[in-house]
Write an enzyme that holds these catalytic residues in place. Sequence first.
Site, PDB file in Angstrom:
ATOM      1  N   ASN A  49      26.348  28.136 -10.431  1.00 47.75           N
ATOM      2  CA  ASN A  49      27.368  28.325 -11.458  1.00 47.75           C
ATOM      3  C   ASN A  49      28.789  28.100 -10.951  1.00 47.75           C
ATOM      4  OD1 ASN A  49      28.107  29.119 -14.123  1.00 47.75           O
ATOM      5  ND2 ASN A  49      28.687  31.116 -13.328  1.00 47.75           N
ATOM      6  N   TYR A  52      36.966  16.907 -12.651  1.00 52.52           N
ATOM      7  CA  TYR A  52      36.056  17.939 -13.152  1.00 52.52           C
ATOM      8  C   TYR A  52      34.917  17.292 -13.942  1.00 52.52           C
ATOM      9  CZ  TYR A  52      34.378  21.903 -15.927  1.00 52.52           C
ATOM     10  OH  TYR A  52      33.586  22.846 -16.535  1.00 52.52           O
ATOM     11  N   LYS A  77      30.847  17.402 -13.058  1.00 45.97           N
ATOM     12  CA  LYS A  77      29.857  17.971 -13.973  1.00 45.97           C
ATOM     13  C   LYS A  77      28.846  16.918 -14.422  1.00 45.97           C
ATOM     14  CE  LYS A  77      31.227  22.163 -13.705  1.00 45.97           C
ATOM     15  NZ  LYS A  77      30.336  23.210 -13.178  1.00 45.97           N
ATOM     16  N   ILE A 131      34.818  27.791 -22.626  1.00 48.14           N
ATOM     17  CA  ILE A 131      34.385  29.162 -22.397  1.00 48.14           C
ATOM     18  C   ILE A 131      35.574  29.993 -21.911  1.00 48.14           C
ATOM     19  CG2 ILE A 131      32.806  30.651 -21.082  1.00 48.14           C
ATOM     20  CD1 ILE A 131      31.416  28.740 -23.068  1.00 48.14           C
ATOM     21  N   SER A 168      28.693  20.930 -17.825  1.00 47.55           N
ATOM     22  CA  SER A 168      29.710  21.035 -18.866  1.00 47.55           C
ATOM     23  C   SER A 168      29.657  19.818 -19.770  1.00 47.55           C
ATOM     24  CB  SER A 168      31.098  21.126 -18.237  1.00 47.55           C
ATOM     25  OG  SER A 168      32.097  21.244 -19.230  1.00 47.55           O
ATOM     26  N   ALA A 203      33.792  14.267 -13.746  1.00 45.23           N
ATOM     27  CA  ALA A 203      32.925  13.518 -12.823  1.00 45.23           C
ATOM     28  C   ALA A 203      31.979  14.453 -12.079  1.00 45.23           C
ATOM     29  CB  ALA A 203      33.772  12.729 -11.831  1.00 45.23           C
TER      30      ALA A 203
END
Length: 193
Positions: free
Chosen positions: A18, A79, A83, A112, A69, A81
């Site tokens: 996570n 980010y 995910k 979120i 995501s 790339a």
Amino acid sequence: MVKAAIARFGGVDILCANAGIFPAAKLGEMTAGDFDHVISPNLKSTFLSVSAVLPEMTKRGGRIVITSSITGYPGWSHYGASKAGQLGFMRTAAIELAPKKITVNAVMPGNIATEGLDGMGADYIAGMEAAIPLRRLGTVRDIANTALFLASNERATSPARRSWSMAVRCCRNRPRRSMRCEAAAEAPCPLSS
């Protein structure tokens, strides 16, 4: 971490990978260092976490849930790339690990409400909420409940079918309506044998 889990609980049955950071950096201004700063904790940590639990999970099976995501915003290409890389990793790992009775799935949340957003400001958060049909950010609990479901016995019938169902989502040779191998008439699941 794995040794501590084995010592305390007698083994490792579930891994929730996570990790995720998202410091903004727009293309044209982003450096290779900025890119690596996000790729390592978001993508490389997935590989390292999965690799760490494999010796234990290989003994009796297990469940791996990766938090990826669907989010993409200006300033977050690194980010996005990282995910997207997690999803490619998940698809391949699902196929590779299914014969070992290890399932690999991903949760792909959108916006979120996390501690990471606290410093972004009310206007930023309001803009994110405006893009959501329910007009509210998801919660950490929403994601936790999804991860718990993916790690539960209620998820599906067998590790091979669970892993294959995640892997076939992008397979062009399979019908999109059929997410489970046993429902795909044109070819049997190569992982169920």
